[in-house]
Design an enzyme around this catalytic site. Structure first.
Site, short mmCIF file in Angstrom:
data_model
loop_
_atom_site.label_atom_id
_atom_site.label_comp_id
_atom_site.label_asym_id
_atom_site.label_seq_id
_atom_site.Cartn_x
_atom_site.Cartn_y
_atom_site.Cartn_z
N PHE B 127 -32.90 -51.48 -33.15
CA PHE B 127 -32.95 -50.56 -34.28
C PHE B 127 -31.56 -50.44 -34.89
CE2 PHE B 127 -35.23 -46.94 -36.25
CZ PHE B 127 -36.47 -47.52 -36.30
N GLN B 240 -29.81 -36.89 -44.80
CA GLN B 240 -30.04 -38.33 -44.71
C GLN B 240 -31.13 -38.79 -45.66
OE1 GLN B 240 -31.82 -40.01 -41.06
NE2 GLN B 240 -30.02 -41.34 -41.02
N HIS B 242 -33.52 -41.76 -46.19
CA HIS B 242 -34.01 -42.97 -45.56
C HIS B 242 -33.90 -44.08 -46.58
CE1 HIS B 242 -36.55 -45.82 -43.51
NE2 HIS B 242 -36.58 -45.04 -42.45
N LEU B 256 -42.47 -43.45 -46.04
CA LEU B 256 -41.39 -44.19 -45.38
C LEU B 256 -41.87 -45.53 -44.85
CD1 LEU B 256 -39.23 -41.77 -43.31
CD2 LEU B 256 -38.98 -42.61 -45.63
N GLU B 259 -37.89 -48.34 -40.11
CA GLU B 259 -36.86 -49.32 -39.82
C GLU B 259 -37.41 -50.44 -38.95
OE1 GLU B 259 -34.39 -46.31 -39.20
OE2 GLU B 259 -32.58 -47.17 -40.05
N ARG B 290 -28.41 -46.59 -41.56
CA ARG B 290 -29.22 -46.12 -42.69
C ARG B 290 -28.40 -45.87 -43.94
NH1 ARG B 290 -33.64 -42.07 -39.90
NH2 ARG B 290 -35.01 -43.75 -39.25
N HIS B 355 -34.94 -37.63 -46.12
CA HIS B 355 -35.60 -37.89 -44.85
C HIS B 355 -35.24 -36.89 -43.76
CE1 HIS B 355 -37.51 -40.03 -41.71
NE2 HIS B 355 -36.42 -40.48 -41.13
N ARG B 390 -27.41 -39.76 -38.74
CA ARG B 390 -28.22 -39.91 -37.53
C ARG B 390 -28.69 -41.36 -37.39
NH1 ARG B 390 -33.77 -39.93 -36.56
NH2 ARG B 390 -34.13 -39.80 -38.79
#
Lengths: 291, 579, 259
Positions: B127, B240, B242, B256, B259, B290, B355, B390
């Site tokens: 990730f 954040q 996304h 969304l 990822e 991100r 997000h 994050r």
């Protein structure tokens, strides 16, 4: 524009806000199953023209060579032909062998997890379709399903729980039907077909072969069989044997997804096979020998 | 003891520990508190098990080392600190890295069924921002698996669950928490909870923005209530975005695209067919963090290389239909059914979407206690853990680690109290009056209209890229909106009245929006998820400084506080070069 | 080009409430909604809330078919409002939107589904065979079935459409498809230690009341093959334990596992 009215009793027959053709499917099933039942009953009662192995079983055009008309064909609704196999045992029996046979595949289909859906909807109409209200049909009243709903917990629906035993018998029948199909190709000599050769392929041979293949697909895509193969296991990877069972289960699951399709195609084909042999035996249609 | 007058008038419940919010963090906190033998109440705005945690798709980060045996808490710690641009509460990052694997094992013991490796262990996938393959997952519905597991565990733990209740005010006695008041969504009637300790687990603030992946529940309730009750919040400028939300078609706008799509090999291209990530992060490409991906997409769109509907292209179809359907079943089906987009056949059009909120209520890392005695916070509503940004997968593990710690912290605090704190009649009266006001105006503002204007404002002026002039304009306009919100009128009865619900929630959204705008204006640098085009790059001062938010009567006070310094051993870890 | 317009007939009404003196009511209200590309019915409900009826009660959360909150009936079919695309509906006649009919009405499109939560809480929780999960060896093949069942988002559309609950109102004896799925997920879990799940499925959850009408499978928004993969296999397990005389004999002479 018209007003939409609040449904007061969602259990009233046909009570629904659905505006699609929800009645089409149950009607088709009613028609299809009804037609087969009527045909099979008629064929059973008629009691002849279900085989073509002997000259006296068939109608031969005047002046033709009888030996050219016999065929190693037996209708699946009369197979195994017990009175013919065990004449002494069945000397008292004077009706069509269909009556001895049909209850078994009949029970297999009647307790089948697909057909249950089909006839609960089409014949019992409680409900006929999803989110459609339905009061018990005359048939379900006849069977006494008017009191408190008990599903498959009490007589006679209790017997739905024994589907697997009908599967065992159906699987046994598959052996016999496979033998019949084999005879359709390799059983020409002993019935005295004209040219004396043992192997021929007639259109009827193919029809019977198709019948056994489709019935096989239907029989072995059964949910009970799926359970016995490996569905009953909680752990597939715990031994080599269970792993093998899992592989088989996975392949069978693919068939099982198409159980409904096989149920219908095999049903139609059984009817067609009987009709084909019947028409040939009655001299209405002539079976062609391909080679 | 004589009954207080509110007790005769309203439905009342008393517990040792009260948890507000039943997402992953709230459920985990409630389970922990209940397992210590205390009486626990769990309140949620929706039905149980519907919280936003279900939306988490990619996975939950834990350095179990099932796939990459070299992984361990130290690498996870370093990745988290790097992702957070060194602004994290180091202690939270440390606890999180150390404890997340245990929390996963615990979930498995409670019945969660993760995807498996060939050796029969929990599968982990790569990730963005994580050095090793670290995200335990279940296809692309990991969040659902976690919430269902916690829910099933929770309902057998003796927790009293209050579904579809909105809490609007925290109540205090002598500076410490004494309970809260809210209303049943169904009946509109007020309900009062008396508790020794209250845990806030109410999630984020996404509903203040126009393009968001967040559901209606994300109305900043916890942030607003804690602020009004006098708790300190930090770092609210870090929101954040996304990088990959659907921008087209409308039915899935804001949806969304996990990822995991990039983790499984999805390619980002612009209208010229170029893999533009090679210009900003040639090493990690699509697997970059991100904020870098989001900004890169923003740049492509602004410079005219975007897709027809203002995004860029994300394509996974080259992996073959069977692979895509197995690895991303939910995504595949969702897009096909909702919008007739077949991701096995061609690219999606994606762009940045609001997000997650990194900032939030200031908490003590070990106990999750806020600056108000007896008030605890965990999950997205708490600040500090994620710093300026994050990493994907770290929120689910955050919920579990700090949910549990909040539960323990609340238990310890509650056990330390000699008697049940008392609720003041006057507080109840004031809260009830405030709740009724929108009904008492005959002619006023439509809450939906104000909400829409707020979302437009936040999206355009306090969005992914910020600038002093726009932020100041935004603050002016926020004052206007606040004025309008004081004059909201709602129609209909109190029974399940969404217009009224929104009117109440708007207060909190306006407060949180103001926090974001004010903090964004104060932080004159670009770091993590906060980008100022008039202040590019890091600033040394701000790298050691948290923004703080406090209430002083009606006035919002924005300040600064020095970031806690890491002990040397952790510092060595954090600054260690990546292998 | 003028935008297409859809006519909605949305159920508006509420249950009686003695305390506030509200009487039970219910009728369909007509609303006009402009149709946009890629729109779903939930978008239309939000439009109605924003423009015509701010107090229209409807549950929703994720708007992505992942939470299972916005369950209702659209043109009589149990559906998630967020998953019903407008372009899949005929717009030349009114689109009828009504609440789930199997559960008591609260208001408008919101019903009281708390019965389901009671059923869920009654099911004994997962009980691991081995507490130390590091010792577990569980392979993908062993969890494919359970994973399918755990996709359930608890929208309760299957509960709504199940005629045992909807028409026969046997909530007293039948837990409904959702909990057949849950029981199957537990019983087929390779690490679940309990061996009384089949008994529970028969005696407490009342699986015998299901007669395989298969409507639950038809409405499942997660495409869980509820009947084929959960209910029928559980029925077969019940048969093993309670109906099959051969299995009884085999168990008696030690040739089959005792549960």
């Amino acid at each position: 524009m018209a007003k939409t009215v609040v449904i007061q009793d969602i259990n009233a027959t046909g009570a629904t806000e659905r505006n699609d053709g929800w009645w089409v499917e149950p009607l088709m099933v009613l028609g299809g199953l009804g037609l087969f039942i009527v045909y099979a009953t008629w064929a059973a009662i008629q009691g002849e023209f279900y085989a073509m192995e002997k000259v006296e079983e068939i109608i031969i055009p005047a002046g033709a060579n009888a030996a050219e008309f016999v065929r190693p064909y037996l209708s699946p609704i009369c197979s195994p032909d017990l009175p013919r196999w065990f004449p002494e045992l069945f000397s008292w029996y004077q009706w069509s062998p269909a009556f001895l046979i049909l209850p078994f595949p009949g029970a297999f289909r009647a307790t089948c997890y697909y057909y249950r859906k089909a006839y609960y909807r089409s014949f019992f109409t409680t409900p006929a379709a999803c989110s459609v209200g339905g009061q018990p049909s005359p048939l379900s009243k006849l069977l006494g399903f008017t009191k408190k709903y008990t599903g498959e917990t009490q007589f006679p629906m209790y017997f739905q729980n024994l589907h697997r035993f009908t599967f065992y018998i159906a699987a046994l029948f598959m052996v016999i039907l496979a033998y019949d199909a084999y005879q359709g190709f390799f059983g020409w000599e002993h019935i005295g077909y004209a040219d004396g050769k043992n192997f021929h392929v007639g259109v009827g041979s193919l029809v019977i072969l198709g019948n056994v293949v489709l019935l096989g697909l239907y029989t072995f895509s059964c949910h009970s069989w799926r359970h016995l193969l490996a569905g009953k296991l909680d752990c597939f990877s715990c031994s080599d044997f269970t792993s093998k069972r899992f592989d088989a289960w996975k392949r069978q699951s693919f068939l099982n997804e198409h159980h409904m399709l096989f149920a219908w195609v095999s049903l139609i084909w059984v009817g067609f096979t009987d009709l084909y042999i019947r028409l040939c035996a009655m001299g209405i249609w002539q079976d062609r020998i391909l080679f | 003891m004589a009954k207080k007058s509110y007790e005769t008038k309203y439905e009342c419940h008393t517990h040792d520990v009260l948890v507000i919010g039943a997402g992953g963090a709230g459920l985990r906190a409630a389970i922990e508190a209940s397992s210590q033998g205390l009486s626990v109440g769990l309140i949620c705005k929706s039905l149980l098990g519907k919280a936003h945690t279900v939306m988490a798709e990619g996975g939950v980060a834990a350095s179990m080392g099932n796939v990459d045996p070299d992984d361990g808490w130290k690498t996870h710690f370093r990745d988290t600190i790097h992702g957070g641009k060194f602004l994290n509460n180091y202690r939270m990052a440390e606890l999180h890295a150390k404890e997340s694997a245990d929390r996963i094992r615990e979930l498995e013991r409670w019945g969660a069924v993760f995807d498996r490796t060939e050796k029969g262990k929990i599968m982990q996938r790569p990730f963005g921002g994580h050095t090793y393959r670290r995200l335990c997952h279940v296809g692309d519905h990991t969040g659902l698996e976690i919430i269902r597991t916690l829910q099933d565990k929770g309902v057998h733990s003796g927790i009293d669950v209050y579904m579809e209740a909105t809490i609007t005010h925290l109540l205090k006695e002598d500076g410490r928490i004494s309970g809260c008041i809210g209303y049943w969504r169904e009946s509109g009637r007020c309900v009062i909870f008396n508790a020794k300790a209250v845990i806030l687990a109410t999630g984020g603030i996404g509903k203040g923005f126009k393009v968001t992946s967040n559901s209606w529940e994300y109305t900043a309730d916890g942030q607003g209530m804690a602020y009004r009750a006098g708790a300190e919040l930090i770092d609210m400028e870090f929101v954040q975005f996304h990088p990959t939300g659907m921008v087209w078609p409308n039915g899935v706008k804001g949806l969304l695209i996990t990822e995991a799509v990039r983790g499984e090999g999805g390619l980002l291209t612009n209208s010229e067919g170029e893999r533009f990530m090679k210009n900003v992060d040639p090493e990690r490409m699509e697997l970059s963090t991100r904020d870098i991906v989001a900004k890169a997409i923003n740049k492509e769109v602004k410079e005219g290389r975007g897709s027809p509907h203002g995004g860029v292209f994300l394509d996974i179809s080259h992996r073959g239909p069977e692979y895509v359907r197995k690895k991303l079943p939910g995504m595949y089906r969702q897009l096909l059914e909702f919008a007739d987009v077949d991701i096995t056949k061609g690219p999606m059009e994606v762009g940045p979407t609001t997000h997650y909120t990194m900032g939030g209520i200031r908490v003590d890392a070990d106990t999750a206690q806020t600056t108000i005695p007896g008030l605890f916070a965990c999950g997205e509503v708490a600040g500090g853990m994620h710093g300026a940004n994050r990493l994907g997968g770290n929120s689910l593990s955050d919920l579990l680690v700090f949910g549990r710690r909040a539960g323990l912290g609340a238990v310890e605090y509650a056990n330390g109290l000699k008697e049940q704190p008392q609720i003041d009649d006057a507080d109840v009266k004031a809260a009830v009056k405030e709740l009724s006001q929108p009904f008492e105006r005959d002619d006023g503002e439509n809450p939906y209209a104000i909400h829409k204007d707020l979302q437009e404002l936040m999206q355009s002026k306090v969005g992914i890229v910020r600038e002093e002039g726009e932020l100041k304009e935004a603050l002016d306009e926020l004052q206007t909106l606040k004025g309008r919100a004081k004059n909201i009128a709602v129609t209909g009865a109190r029974q399940f009245n969404p217009g009224w619900h929104l009117a109440i929630e708007l207060d909190n959204m306006l407060i949180a929006s103001e926090m974001v705008a004010r903090c964004a204006l104060q932080r004159t640098e670009s770091r993590g998820a906060h980008t100022r085009i008039d202040h590019e790059g890091y600033n040394e001062h701000w790298g050691k400084t948290n923004s703080t938010i406090n209430a002083n009567g009606e006035e919002m006070v924005i300040g600064q506080s020095t970031l806690m310094e890491m002990p040397d051993d952790l510092k060595a870890l954090a600054y260690e070069e990546k292998k | 080009m003028a935008k297409a317009e859809a006519t909605f007939h949305v159920f508006r009404g509420e249950a009686a409430d003695a305390e506030s003196g509200v009487e039970a009511s219910g009728e369909y209200q007509e609303y006009k909604v402009p149709v946009e590309e890629g729109m779903v019915v939930l978008d239309a409900m939000h439009y109605i809330q924003g423009e015509d009826a701010p107090d229209l009660a409807v549950r929703w959360n994720c708007k992505a078919a992942k939470c299972g909150s916005c369950s209702a009936e659209i043109n009589g079919k149990p559906r998630l409002l967020c998953k019903q695309r407008m372009d899949a509906l005929p717009l030349d006649e009114p689109i009828v939107v009504s609440p789930l009919k199997t559960f008591p009405l609260v208001k408008d499109l919101v019903t009281d589904v708390s019965w389901n939560y009671k059923m869920n809480a009654a099911i004994p929780p997962f009980q691991p065979k081995e507490e130390d999960t590091d010792k577990w060896e569980v392979f993908e093949n062993d969890v494919v079935r359970t994973q399918e069942f755990r996709k359930c988002i608890e929208c309760f559309l299957c509960q709504d459409v199940c005629h045992v609950l909807r028409n026969h109102d046997r909530k007293d004896a039948f837990a409904g498809p959702r909990f057949m799925v849950r029981l199957a997920s537990l019983d087929m879990h390779p690490m679940d230690a309990r061996n009384d799940r089949v008994k529970y499925t028969k005696e407490e959850a009342g699986i015998g009341l299901c007669n395989i009408t298969k409507c639950c499978t038809e409405v499942c928004p997660e495409d869980i093959k509820i009947t084929d993969n959960a209910i029928i296999p559980m029925k077969e397990r019940v048969v093993d334990e309670f109906y099959d005389p051969v299995m009884k004999v085999l168990r008696g002479i030690g040739l089959a596992h005792k549960k």
